[in-house]
Design a protein around this motif. Structure first.
Motif, mmCIF file in Angstrom:
data_model
loop_
_atom_site.group_PDB
_atom_site.id
_atom_site.type_symbol
_atom_site.label_atom_id
_atom_site.label_comp_id
_atom_site.label_asym_id
_atom_site.label_seq_id
_atom_site.Cartn_x
_atom_site.Cartn_y
_atom_site.Cartn_z
ATOM 1 N N GLY A 1 8.173 2.829 -5.745
ATOM 2 C CA GLY A 1 9.242 1.883 -6.042
ATOM 3 C C GLY A 1 10.562 2.520 -6.415
ATOM 4 O O GLY A 1 11.457 1.838 -6.921
ATOM 5 N N PRO B 1 5.884 -2.511 -0.932
ATOM 6 C CA PRO B 1 6.013 -3.965 -0.866
ATOM 7 C C PRO B 1 5.974 -4.537 0.548
ATOM 8 O O PRO B 1 5.546 -5.677 0.735
ATOM 9 C CB PRO B 1 7.355 -4.242 -1.545
ATOM 10 C CG PRO B 1 8.092 -2.944 -1.536
ATOM 11 C CD PRO B 1 7.047 -1.889 -1.611
ATOM 12 N N TRP C 1 3.446 1.170 -6.034
ATOM 13 C CA TRP C 1 4.872 0.845 -6.214
ATOM 14 C C TRP C 1 5.105 -0.031 -7.440
ATOM 15 O O TRP C 1 6.183 0.004 -8.024
ATOM 16 C CB TRP C 1 5.447 0.199 -4.945
ATOM 17 C CG TRP C 1 5.073 -1.226 -4.692
ATOM 18 C CD1 TRP C 1 3.968 -1.686 -4.035
ATOM 19 C CD2 TRP C 1 5.823 -2.390 -5.062
ATOM 20 N NE1 TRP C 1 3.967 -3.052 -3.975
ATOM 21 C CE2 TRP C 1 5.102 -3.512 -4.595
ATOM 22 C CE3 TRP C 1 7.023 -2.592 -5.729
ATOM 23 C CZ2 TRP C 1 5.540 -4.824 -4.790
ATOM 24 C CZ3 TRP C 1 7.455 -3.902 -5.920
ATOM 25 C CH2 TRP C 1 6.723 -4.999 -5.463
ATOM 26 N N GLU C 2 4.075 -0.770 -7.875
ATOM 27 C CA GLU C 2 4.209 -1.581 -9.081
ATOM 28 C C GLU C 2 3.840 -0.781 -10.336
ATOM 29 O O GLU C 2 4.455 -0.955 -11.391
ATOM 30 C CB GLU C 2 3.348 -2.833 -8.963
ATOM 31 C CG GLU C 2 3.866 -3.805 -7.910
ATOM 32 C CD GLU C 2 2.922 -4.962 -7.649
ATOM 33 O OE1 GLU C 2 3.374 -6.119 -7.723
ATOM 34 O OE2 GLU C 2 1.729 -4.716 -7.365
#
Length: 213
Positions: free
Chosen positions: A64, A124, A148-149
């Motif tokens: 991210g 995402p 990514w989170e």
């Protein structure tokens, strides 16, 4: 002298099961991306395959740190081709192939016995696709963790520890299943009971072992 009690089979069962997604539940094929991009750019697929790599930009996208457009800027330079965003994204999503049906069928059985989770190095753009396409198969999963989170990728030890902390289960009590040897090694370093699987049949056998089958 009294005989020593034999531990019940349940005593050795994990308190949670953590599965990788791509290569374990869902089939993935990086070459399908290369074929799509090569066709769109009018170049040989071998040139794309030779230049592509899990580089710093790729890793940044998966935690991210940059968005898809930022990654595409880097990818275009690395591969030496120019495509429209739609062409890039179409090829990018070709990575995700079909569900491993035998694995999907056993997930509800495992989830009925113990908490079931997923931890995937992903982004995402891909997540939007697999959440939509495989929603039914992933329904038994209590929570899906994505790099990514979480802002950490496998095989980073801190990534596994962050997930274990959120699950609220000690690493040693989590069974982790992945098809990547580096990810399994990282999980073992973090203290998880990590298993390497190379084929869907191995994943099914590992999960059936939890069910006493």
């Amino acid at each position: 002298m009294a005989s020593r009690a034999t531990p019940s089979p349940e005593a050795s069962l994990p308190h949670a099961v953590l599965l990788d997604l791509g290569g374990v539940i869902v089939d993935i094929d990086p070459r399908a991306c290369f074929v799509s991009w090569a066709r769109a750019a009018g170049v040989d697929v071998g040139a794309i395959a030779a230049r592509w790599a899990v580089d710093d930009a790729y890793k940044a996208f998966e935690v991210g740190a940059i968005d898809f457009d930022g990654y595409l800027d880097s990818l275009s330079r690395r591969l030496g081709i120019s495509l429209t965003r739609t062409q890039w994204q179409t090829g990018w999503n070709e990575l995700l192939r079909d569900l491993f049906e035998d694995v999907a069928r056993i997930l509800p059985l495992v989830a009925a016995e113990m908490p079931l989770y997923v931890f995937s190095n992903t982004n995402p753009v891909h997540q939007e696709v697999w959440l939509s396409r495989f929603a039914s198969a992933l329904a038994p999963v209590r929570k899906i963790y994505t790099s990514w989170e979480v802002a950490l990728r496998k095989p980073n030890v801190e990534a596994y520890l962050a997930v274990a902390d959120d699950i609220a289960v000690a690493p040693a009590d989590i069974l982790f299943v992945d098809d990547n040897a580096e990810n399994v090694a990282g999980a073992k370093t973090a203290g998880l009971d990590a298993r390497l699987v190379r084929r869907p049949a191995e994943t099914v056998a590992t999960l059936r072992g939890l069910l006493g089958e």
